[in-house]
Design a protein around this motif. Structure first.
Motif, PDB file in Angstrom:
ATOM      1  N   LEU A 177       0.856  -1.185   0.000  1.00  0.00           N
ATOM      2  CA  LEU A 177       0.000   0.000   0.000  1.00  0.00           C
ATOM      3  C   LEU A 177       0.891   1.234   0.000  1.00  0.00           C
ATOM      4  CD1 LEU A 177      -2.801  -0.789   2.636  1.00  0.00           C
ATOM      5  CD2 LEU A 177      -2.992  -0.898   0.143  1.00  0.00           C
ATOM      6  N   ILE A 178       0.401   2.298  -0.611  1.00  0.00           N
ATOM      7  CA  ILE A 178       1.081   3.592  -0.617  1.00  0.00           C
ATOM      8  C   ILE A 178       0.250   4.569   0.212  1.00  0.00           C
ATOM      9  CG2 ILE A 178       1.742   5.562  -2.060  1.00  0.00           C
ATOM     10  CD1 ILE A 178       2.184   3.563  -4.363  1.00  0.00           C
TER      11      ILE A 178
ATOM     12  N   GLY B   2      -2.794  18.685  -3.288  1.00  0.00           N
ATOM     13  CA  GLY B   2      -3.341  18.001  -2.128  1.00  0.00           C
ATOM     14  C   GLY B   2      -2.421  16.975  -1.487  1.00  0.00           C
ATOM     15  N   LEU B   3      -1.136  16.952  -1.869  1.00  0.00           N
ATOM     16  CA  LEU B   3      -0.218  16.033  -1.178  1.00  0.00           C
ATOM     17  C   LEU B   3      -0.086  16.475   0.277  1.00  0.00           C
ATOM     18  CD1 LEU B   3       2.636  15.572  -3.825  1.00  0.00           C
ATOM     19  CD2 LEU B   3       0.873  13.917  -3.175  1.00  0.00           C
ATOM     20  N   PRO B   4      -0.109  15.547   1.233  1.00  0.00           N
ATOM     21  CA  PRO B   4      -0.048  15.923   2.650  1.00  0.00           C
ATOM     22  C   PRO B   4       1.230  16.684   2.994  1.00  0.00           C
ATOM     23  CG  PRO B   4      -0.692  13.624   2.400  1.00  0.00           C
ATOM     24  CD  PRO B   4      -0.253  14.095   1.050  1.00  0.00           C
ATOM     25  N   ALA B   5       1.100  17.605   3.923  1.00  0.00           N
ATOM     26  CA  ALA B   5       2.283  18.319   4.415  1.00  0.00           C
ATOM     27  C   ALA B   5       3.212  17.334   5.118  1.00  0.00           C
ATOM     28  CB  ALA B   5       1.856  19.421   5.378  1.00  0.00           C
ATOM     29  N   GLU B   6       4.465  17.758   5.294  1.00  0.00           N
ATOM     30  CA  GLU B   6       5.475  16.874   5.880  1.00  0.00           C
ATOM     31  C   GLU B   6       5.059  16.371   7.259  1.00  0.00           C
ATOM     32  OE1 GLU B   6      10.137  17.316   7.156  1.00  0.00           O
ATOM     33  OE2 GLU B   6       9.498  18.287   5.293  1.00  0.00           O
TER      34      GLU B   6
ATOM     35  N   LEU C  22       4.307   7.806  -0.381  1.00  0.00           N
ATOM     36  CA  LEU C  22       4.413   8.248  -1.763  1.00  0.00           C
ATOM     37  C   LEU C  22       5.571   9.224  -1.906  1.00  0.00           C
ATOM     38  CD1 LEU C  22       3.281   8.367  -4.656  1.00  0.00           C
ATOM     39  CD2 LEU C  22       1.814  10.261  -3.895  1.00  0.00           C
ATOM     40  N   THR C  23       6.481   8.921  -2.799  1.00  0.00           N
ATOM     41  CA  THR C  23       7.596   9.823  -3.095  1.00  0.00           C
ATOM     42  C   THR C  23       7.560  10.158  -4.584  1.00  0.00           C
ATOM     43  OG1 THR C  23       9.077   7.918  -3.404  1.00  0.00           O
ATOM     44  CG2 THR C  23       9.080   8.976  -1.243  1.00  0.00           C
TER      45      THR C  23
END
Length: 385
Positions: free
Chosen positions: A165-166, A216-220, A197-198
């Motif tokens: 899973l990613i 919409g990529l999550p913050a760090e 996810l990278t």
């Protein structure tokens, strides 16, 4: 005294470079082709198995890994012929592990039965997400219903089943990931690979990201919270992390990947495959030509390797450190010193121990739960000349 590589084991990796579709996040050596001469590929694989068996006779084989690409697109008869030649080429450990990677869209009950009859003992499935919207965003060609059906087929045919899973996907919250991970653990047999996810250079996602896409990529901080939730939830379900991104029930760890992380020897066959093999007491790094057509032609010409280079002992020590600190058991300091010709910096070890990043007992050094999320920083400290 045993050779150094024997402390990590001996494995065979075979690369099948073809997929039904190229995933936008994937930087592996894979491509889409509708016209594959599987008999020609089989001849090439058998030729390379024979060649390496001549170079490395008598090694006790611990694992075989059929990776890709999508090896579940291979004809079961091709897999059977490959594994039969492998059995003829090397003695096998009593607990030999034979893994085949599969994508849910390419799973058929008949095909899986054929793989099991051929000698595959473990399947690793690229499920990647447990909802259809995120599967679409990830460029996957299967639906959640197909993934669950494929997983059920795998469970009926194999005792050992893993899936990937990613997380830290677009618009994903920590709460949503916790719920999805709970679903995954209800499905899990004995092993899960859980990757953040990278955005890898050379992928479609990298191009999209550079153009301002992938909103919409999550913050760090949110991604770090997802990592921490992963450790907590999996440990509570009896599937501790034995490596940074891999979780298993006790005894169900991937034996093949442990060969990499324990810095054993492994043969790499197929386009772009890498290997580490010890010849006459000297460890060598091998790399095959990455283009599938070129690799096939090179095999025909007897020159499948792009390179086979001796590895300097200090470089071996650095590789062992980088691989070994990924796993919970860490590294053997005596083995490291034998490769490097010197000990790890005691000053750095004390500093990292006081920061809570590592632990040691005089024989081994390992990274703590606190240190794992910043493993690269720990390695930078220890690898400074």
């Amino acid at each position: 005294m045993a050779e150094d590589w024997q402390q990590g084991g001996f494995g065979l990796y075979l690369h099948w470079p073809f997929c039904e579709a190229k995933c936008p996040y994937c930087d592996f050596n894979s491509q889409v082709s509708r016209d594959i001469d599987q008999s020609r590929w089989l001849r090439a694989y058998l030729h390379e198995i024979d060649r390496y068996a001549g170079m490395l006779p008598g090694r006790v084989l611990n694992s075989v890994f059929l990776g890709g690409g999508t090896p579940s697109l291979m004809d079961p008869d091709v897999v059977a012929a490959i594994l039969e030649r492998v059995r003829q080429s090397w003695p096998q450990a009593n607990d030999l592990e034979v893994t085949l990677e599969a994508n849910p869209g390419s799973v058929e009950a008949r095909r899986f039965r054929g793989y099991a009859e051929a000698g595959v003992s473990r399947v690793s499935m690229g499920i990647q997400a447990l909802n259809d919207e995120d599967l679409r965003r990830l460029g996957r060609i299967h639906s959640l219903a197909e993934a669950r059906q494929a997983h059920d087929i795998a469970r009926k045919n194999f005792d050992r089943v893993s899936f990937d899973l990613i997380y830290a996907r677009q618009d994903q919250t920590v709460e949503a990931w916790r719920a999805e991970l709970g679903e995954a653990l209800e499905m899990a047999v004995d092993h899960l690979s859980l990757y953040q996810l990278t955005i890898e250079q050379g992928t479609a996602f990298a191009d999209r990201y550079a153009r301002g896409g992938l909103k919409g990529l999550p913050a760090e901080d949110a991604a770090a919270d997802m990592y921490e939730a992963t450790q907590e939830i999996c440990a509570g379900a009896g599937m501790d992390a034995y490596e940074v991104s891999n979780h298993a029930k006790p005894g169900a760890e991937s034996r093949h990947n442990l060969i990499y992380w324990r810095y054993g020897d492994y043969v790499g066959i197929g386009p772009g495959a890498h290997g580490r093999v010890t010849l006459d007491g000297q460890r060598h790094a091998t790399e095959a030509w990455s283009n599938p057509d070129r690799w096939l032609s090179a095999v025909d010409a007897g020159q499948s390797e792009k390179s086979c280079e001796a590895i300097d002992p200090k470089d071996q020590a650095a590789e062992y450190l980088m691989m070994g600190l990924r796993i919970r058991e860490g590294i053997d300091v005596v083995r490291y010193e034998a490769m490097a010709g010197e000990a790890l910096s005691e000053e750095k070890l004390i500093e990292l121990r006081e920061l809570g990043m590592i632990e040691s007992n005089g024989q081994r050094v390992w990274v703590t739960e606190q240190g794992r999320p910043v493993l690269n920083a720990v390695l930078r400290d220890l690898l400074v000349e």
